[in-house]
Design an enzyme around this catalytic site. Structure first.
Site, PDB file in Angstrom:
ATOM      1  N   ARG A 221       0.850  -1.190   0.000  1.00  0.00           N
ATOM      2  CA  ARG A 221       0.000   0.000   0.000  1.00  0.00           C
ATOM      3  C   ARG A 221       0.888   1.243   0.000  1.00  0.00           C
ATOM      4  NH1 ARG A 221      -3.443  -2.774  -1.624  1.00  0.00           N
ATOM      5  NH2 ARG A 221      -5.481  -3.240  -0.699  1.00  0.00           N
ATOM      6  N   HIS A 269      -0.619  -0.044  -9.825  1.00  0.00           N
ATOM      7  CA  HIS A 269      -1.308  -0.960  -8.900  1.00  0.00           C
ATOM      8  C   HIS A 269      -1.812  -2.199  -9.657  1.00  0.00           C
ATOM      9  CE1 HIS A 269      -3.662  -1.203  -4.893  1.00  0.00           C
ATOM     10  NE2 HIS A 269      -3.503  -2.426  -5.403  1.00  0.00           N
TER      11      HIS A 269
END
Ligand code: NDP
Ligand code: OXD
Length: 306
Positions: A221, A269
Site C-alpha cells: 500500500r 497498482h
C-alpha cells in the site's frame, strides 16, 4: 439466500452472472439504495450508505486481499469480513517481484539503455550473496514471494508479526527484530497489510538500515511509504532504486515526482490483479461452506487490521 454486489470501479455484469452461475439457488443483485438487506455481500470500496443498509449480513466478501479501506468504514456489528485468499494473486505477485529483483540485479535497464545506443557492452556480474532480499510480511503473498525468490538462489529473509518457519528463509518476527532484519537485507519487498502499526513503516530511518545500494519494491500500500524520504535516500545514493506499484494517491497525480525520477520504476497498482473466475469460485465455495456451518479461510480480524 440474497447476495448483494457493490463494487466501485468494477464492471458488475460479469461478476453477477458468474455468481448466479456458481450459486444457482441464490438471488444475486447489484445493490441499489433502498434494496432489501442481503445475507451476503460482495464488495470493493463500498459507500457507507450501502453498509448502513445491511443489518443482517452473514459475511462480507472483499474482492481483494487488503481490507484497509473497508475497515475505515462503519461496518455492521459482528459481520464476518472475508478477504480473497490468494485466488490467483500469489503467483502474479511472485512473478512481479522476481521480475523487479532480477531486472535490478542483472542491470537489465542498463543493458537496454546501452543497446538503444547501439552499444555491445558487458557489466561485471554481481554475486547473489551480496543481494539478500527481505520480505516484509510472510502471509499468503509474502510467503509465495519468498519461496519464488529462493528458486533464483537469493538469500531470503522474512519478517512477520508471529514467529514462522519457512524452508530456506531466515525468518524474523516482531517489532524488536525489525531493525536487525532490515540491516541484513539489500533488497526490500513490502507485502504487509496497511494497519496503524505498519503505516509509514518505510521511512528515512528504516530504509537507511538497508545495506548501501539498497533497493525497495513496494507492492502493498502507498501509505506504507514516506515518499519524500524515499526520494531523499535515492538522491543521496544510499538507495540504488525502487519499483513501486502502489501510491498514497491513486491514480498517481500527473505532477508527482515519481513519474520522472530516473531511479524509480512505477506500475499502476497492477502487481497482483483480482482474477474474476478464481475469485467467484472462491467466494461461492465459502458461501456454501458457511451455509453448511463450516469455518472458512481468510476471515479478517478487525482488531488486528488484517
Ligand atoms: P496476509 O494477511 O496473508 O499477510 C500479512 C502478513 O503481514 C502476515 O505475515 C503478518 O504476520 C504480517 N504482518 C501484519 N502486521 C504486521 C506487523 N505489525 N508486524 C509484522 N508483521 C506483520 O496478507 P497478504 O499476503 O494476502 O497481502 C498483503 C498485502 O498485499 C495486502 O494487505 C494488500 O495491502 C497488498 N496487496 C497488494 C496488491 C497489489 O496489486 N499491489 C494485491 C493484493 C494485495 P502474521 O503472519 O504473524 O500474521
Ligand atoms: C488487493 C489489491 O488488496 O488489489 O487485493 O490491492
Amino acid at each position: 439466500m440474497n447476495i448483494t454486489f457493490c463494487c466501485t470501479d468494477t464492471k458488475a455484469e460479469p461478476w453477477v452472472a458468474g455468481l448466479r452461475a456458481a450459486l444457482p439457488d441464490a438471488s444475486v443483485e447489484v445493490w441499489q439504495p433502498g434494496a432489501p438487506p442481503a445475507d451476503y455481500a460482495v464488495v470493493w470500496a463500498p459507500p457507507q450508505p450501502f453498509l448502513d443498509e445491511q443489518p443482517r449480513l452473514k459475511a462480507l466478501f472483499n474482492i481483494g486481499a487488503g481490507v484497509d479501506a473497508l475497515l475505515q468504514l462503519r461496518l455492521p456489528p459482528a459481520t464476518r469480513i472475508v478477504r480473497l485468499d490468494d485466488a490467483g494473486m500469489s503467483v502474479q505477485m511472485a512473478e512481479y517481484v522476481c521480475h523487479a529483483v532480477i531486472r535490478h540485479f542483472r542491470e537489465l535497464d542498463g543493458y537496454e539503455a546501452d543497446v538503444s545506443q547501439g552499444k555491445w557492452s558487458f557489466r561485471k556480474p554481481h554475486s547473489r550473496i551480496d543481494y539478500p532480499v527481505g520480505v516484509l510480511g510472510l502471509g499468503v503473498l509474502g510467503e509465495r514471494v519468498a519461496q519464488a525468490l529462493r528458486v533464483f538462489e537469493f538469500p531470503v529473509h522474512g519478517w512477520s508479526r508471529s514467529p514462522k518457519t519457512l524452508e530456506g528463509v531466515v525468518c524474523h518476527s516482531g517489532p524488536d527484530r525489525l531493525d536487525s532484519f532490515l540491516s541484513q537485507c539489500r533488497v526490500l519487498v513490502n507485502l504487509l497489510p496497511l494497519t496503524p502499526e505498519t503505516s509509514d513503516i518505510l521511512n528515512r530511518r528504516t530504509l537507511s538500515l538497508l545495506k548501501p545500494g539498497g533497493y525497495l519494491i513496494n507492492v502493498a500500500r502507498g501509505a506504507h511509504l514516506v515518499e519524500a524520504d524515499l526520494i531523499e535516500l535515492l538522491d543521496r545514493g544510499h538507495l540504488a532504486g525502487a519499483t513501486l506499484d502502489v501510491f498514497r494517491v491513486e491514480p498517481l497525480p500527473a505532477s508527482h515526482p515519481f513519474w520522472q525520477h530516473p531511479k524509480i520504476q512505477i506500475t499502476p497498482h497492477t502487481s497482483a490483479r483480482t482474477l474474476r473466475t478464481e475469485s467467484i469460485a472462491q467466494i461461492a465455495g465459502k458461501i456454501a461452506a458457511l451455509e453448511r456451518g463450516e469455518m472458512v479461510a481468510g476471515v479478517v480480524d478487525p482488531a488486528r487490521g488484517y
